[in-house]
Design an enzyme around this catalytic site. Structure first.
Site, PDB file in Angstrom:
ATOM      1  N   ARG A 170       9.266   2.561   3.851  1.00  0.00           N
ATOM      2  CA  ARG A 170      10.599   3.154   3.810  1.00  0.00           C
ATOM      3  C   ARG A 170      10.593   4.663   4.031  1.00  0.00           C
ATOM      4  O   ARG A 170      11.403   5.188   4.811  1.00  0.00           O
ATOM      5  CB  ARG A 170      11.260   2.883   2.447  1.00  0.00           C
ATOM      6  CG  ARG A 170      11.810   1.488   2.287  1.00  0.00           C
ATOM      7  CD  ARG A 170      11.725   1.050   0.837  1.00  0.00           C
ATOM      8  NE  ARG A 170      10.317   0.877   0.477  1.00  0.00           N
ATOM      9  CZ  ARG A 170       9.655  -0.262   0.643  1.00  0.00           C
ATOM     10  NH1 ARG A 170      10.275  -1.327   1.051  1.00  0.00           N
ATOM     11  NH2 ARG A 170       8.356  -0.362   0.371  1.00  0.00           N
ATOM     12  N   THR A 171       9.705   5.380   3.340  1.00  0.00           N
ATOM     13  CA  THR A 171       9.775   6.848   3.381  1.00  0.00           C
ATOM     14  C   THR A 171       9.486   7.367   4.790  1.00  0.00           C
ATOM     15  O   THR A 171      10.213   8.202   5.326  1.00  0.00           O
ATOM     16  CB  THR A 171       8.789   7.456   2.364  1.00  0.00           C
ATOM     17  OG1 THR A 171       9.044   6.870   1.092  1.00  0.00           O
ATOM     18  CG2 THR A 171       8.951   8.955   2.260  1.00  0.00           C
TER      19      THR A 171
ATOM     20  N   LYS B 182     -13.809  13.559  10.805  1.00  0.00           N
ATOM     21  CA  LYS B 182     -14.925  14.438  11.211  1.00  0.00           C
ATOM     22  C   LYS B 182     -15.050  15.619  10.256  1.00  0.00           C
ATOM     23  O   LYS B 182     -15.757  16.579  10.523  1.00  0.00           O
ATOM     24  CB  LYS B 182     -14.685  14.960  12.630  1.00  0.00           C
ATOM     25  CG  LYS B 182     -14.562  13.879  13.685  1.00  0.00           C
ATOM     26  CD  LYS B 182     -14.340  14.534  15.052  1.00  0.00           C
ATOM     27  CE  LYS B 182     -13.947  13.500  16.088  1.00  0.00           C
ATOM     28  NZ  LYS B 182     -13.432  14.142  17.315  1.00  0.00           N
TER      29      LYS B 182
ATOM     30  N   ARG C 160       2.732  13.162   2.969  1.00  0.00           N
ATOM     31  CA  ARG C 160       2.336  12.208   1.916  1.00  0.00           C
ATOM     32  C   ARG C 160       0.817  12.233   1.810  1.00  0.00           C
ATOM     33  O   ARG C 160       0.106  12.138   2.816  1.00  0.00           O
ATOM     34  CB  ARG C 160       2.817  10.798   2.235  1.00  0.00           C
ATOM     35  CG  ARG C 160       2.220   9.757   1.280  1.00  0.00           C
ATOM     36  CD  ARG C 160       2.876   8.430   1.369  1.00  0.00           C
ATOM     37  NE  ARG C 160       4.204   8.445   0.765  1.00  0.00           N
ATOM     38  CZ  ARG C 160       4.917   7.340   0.500  1.00  0.00           C
ATOM     39  NH1 ARG C 160       4.412   6.146   0.780  1.00  0.00           N
ATOM     40  NH2 ARG C 160       6.109   7.425  -0.043  1.00  0.00           N
TER      41      ARG C 160
ATOM     42  N   HIS D  73       7.750  12.589  -6.072  1.00  0.00           N
ATOM     43  CA  HIS D  73       8.318  11.937  -4.881  1.00  0.00           C
ATOM     44  C   HIS D  73       9.811  12.292  -4.893  1.00  0.00           C
ATOM     45  O   HIS D  73      10.673  11.463  -5.173  1.00  0.00           O
ATOM     46  CB  HIS D  73       8.088  10.424  -4.987  1.00  0.00           C
ATOM     47  CG  HIS D  73       8.304   9.671  -3.706  1.00  0.00           C
ATOM     48  ND1 HIS D  73       8.876  10.245  -2.579  1.00  0.00           N
ATOM     49  CD2 HIS D  73       8.018   8.389  -3.372  1.00  0.00           C
ATOM     50  CE1 HIS D  73       8.933   9.333  -1.621  1.00  0.00           C
ATOM     51  NE2 HIS D  73       8.411   8.200  -2.067  1.00  0.00           N
TER      52      HIS D  73
HETATM   53  N1  ASP Z   1       7.193   3.687  -2.533  1.00  0.00           N
HETATM   54  C1  ASP Z   1       7.083   4.396  -3.783  1.00  0.00           C
HETATM   55  C2  ASP Z   1       5.987   5.439  -3.703  1.00  0.00           C
HETATM   56  O1  ASP Z   1       5.461   5.692  -2.625  1.00  0.00           O
HETATM   57  C3  ASP Z   1       6.937   3.489  -4.950  1.00  0.00           C
HETATM   58  C4  ASP Z   1       5.700   2.638  -4.992  1.00  0.00           C
HETATM   59  O2  ASP Z   1       4.820   2.714  -4.150  1.00  0.00           O
HETATM   60  O3  ASP Z   1       5.612   1.870  -5.948  1.00  0.00           O
HETATM   61  O4  ASP Z   1       5.647   6.026  -4.708  1.00  0.00           O
END
Ligand code: ASP
Length: 320
Positions: free
Chosen positions: A69-70, A97, A119, A147
């Protein structure tokens, strides 16, 4: 589209070049971001309604951890605002590397990137990049730390359904100890005046948040009749050093949100979850897909929140 732009709230008070967490934002900042997202929500569903607020800009999605999703919604959000998107694939990059995260970001930036969506499994990685690159940095999840856009979309969903956060009781249920979603929710919810209860097994819930007025409970059945919102968090097995409970079966008996438990909750209780959901562990299919659930609606709000975050941070790109 010009008509639409004139309906956006006044953003003069926004000061942040980066979005690294909600702890450093004020209630006014959060409210402004939600107000902007609310406006974007009305048009963001359709690719035909593309805005040009970021035209000529390039957004790089720098993901060192998996995402559904993100990553997709940040990509679509940038595109809906008219930006180009560069998708960085950590697995096939020169990180293998020995290149550092900072060198990777600075090299990509040299190609003309304006904003990074980062991320990483290391808490603080987005902040490190923000200190060493010149573009805007948006934290898309750093380890168990933060987050922010997930919490903002959770809060936007609650605000749309309940009208306000002030005085509402929100329970975060599950693996609080390893959840970046929980941490960001706690800051955002408290700033907007909600009462927050952390609930889960004692191995995953601690009293460390009591100092900022957060309550905690080890019994979901006990708190159920008093909560307005249940945010059901996934058990983060990938971040745990040892098993926090004997088996998923034990967890299920005490914490899975199912129809029997729903009957004990307020009749209009709102069910949300950040996803991915593990059906039968934190929530059963009938509750996840039932009328109280806003889980899919949260995903739509995610796109709107990420449009708001990309646009607002870009407006302050000449700041600190
Ligand atoms: N998608 C969310 C996160 O990246 C929640 C999860 O992974 O549980 O933190």
């Amino acid at each position: 589209m010009d008509d639409f732009i004139s309906t956006l709230p006044c953003v003069d008070s926004w000061r942040h070049k980066h979005l690294l967490g909600l702890e450093s934002l004020s209630a006014e900042d959060i409210t402004l971001l939600l107000d902007v997202a609310d406006r974007f929500r009305t048009i963001c569903k359709s690719a035909k309604n593309k805005l040009n607020l970021l035209s000529g800009k390039t957004v790089c999605t720098l993901f060192f951890e998996n995402s559904t999703r993100t990553r997709s919604s940040f990509t679509l959000a940038a595109q809906r605002l008219g930006a180009s998107v560069l998708a960085f694939a950590a697995g096939t990059s020169s990180m293998s590397k020995g290149e550092t995260v900072v060198d990777t970001a600075r090299n990509i930036e040299a190609m003309g990137v304006d904003s990074f969506v980062v991320r990483h499994n290391m808490p603080g990685a987005p902040k490190l990049i923000s200190e060493n690159a010149s573009g805007c940095v948006l934290n898309a999840g750093d380890g168990a730390h933060a987050h922010p856009t997930q919490a903002l979309l959770d809060i936007l969903t609650i605000r749309q359904r309940l009208g306000t956060l002030e005085g509402k009781t929100v329970a975060l249920v599950g693996d609080i100890a390893h959840s970046r979603v929980a941490r960001s929710n706690i800051w955002g919810l408290k700033k907007l005046g909600a009462k927050v209860i952390l609930c889960g097994p004692s191995t995953l819930v601690s009293s460390e948040w009591a100092k900022i007025g957060v309550e905690y409970s080890y019994s979901l059945d006990e708190i159920l009749p008093n909560v307005d919102v249940l945010n059901l968090l996934r058990i983060q097995f990938e971040r745990q050093q040892s098993r926090p409970f004997p088996s998923v079966r034990e967890y299920e008996l005490l914490y899975t949100m199912n129809a029997r438990r729903l009957a004990k909750a307020k009749k209009d209780v709102l069910i949300i979850a950040p996803g991915p959901i593990n059906r039968g562990v934190e929530v059963t299919a009938e509750v996840a897909d039932g009328p109280q659930s806003a889980i899919i609606d949260q995903v739509t709000n995610g796109l709107a929140v990420r449009m708001a975050a990309l646009w607002l941070t870009d407006l302050r790109r000449d700041g600190e």
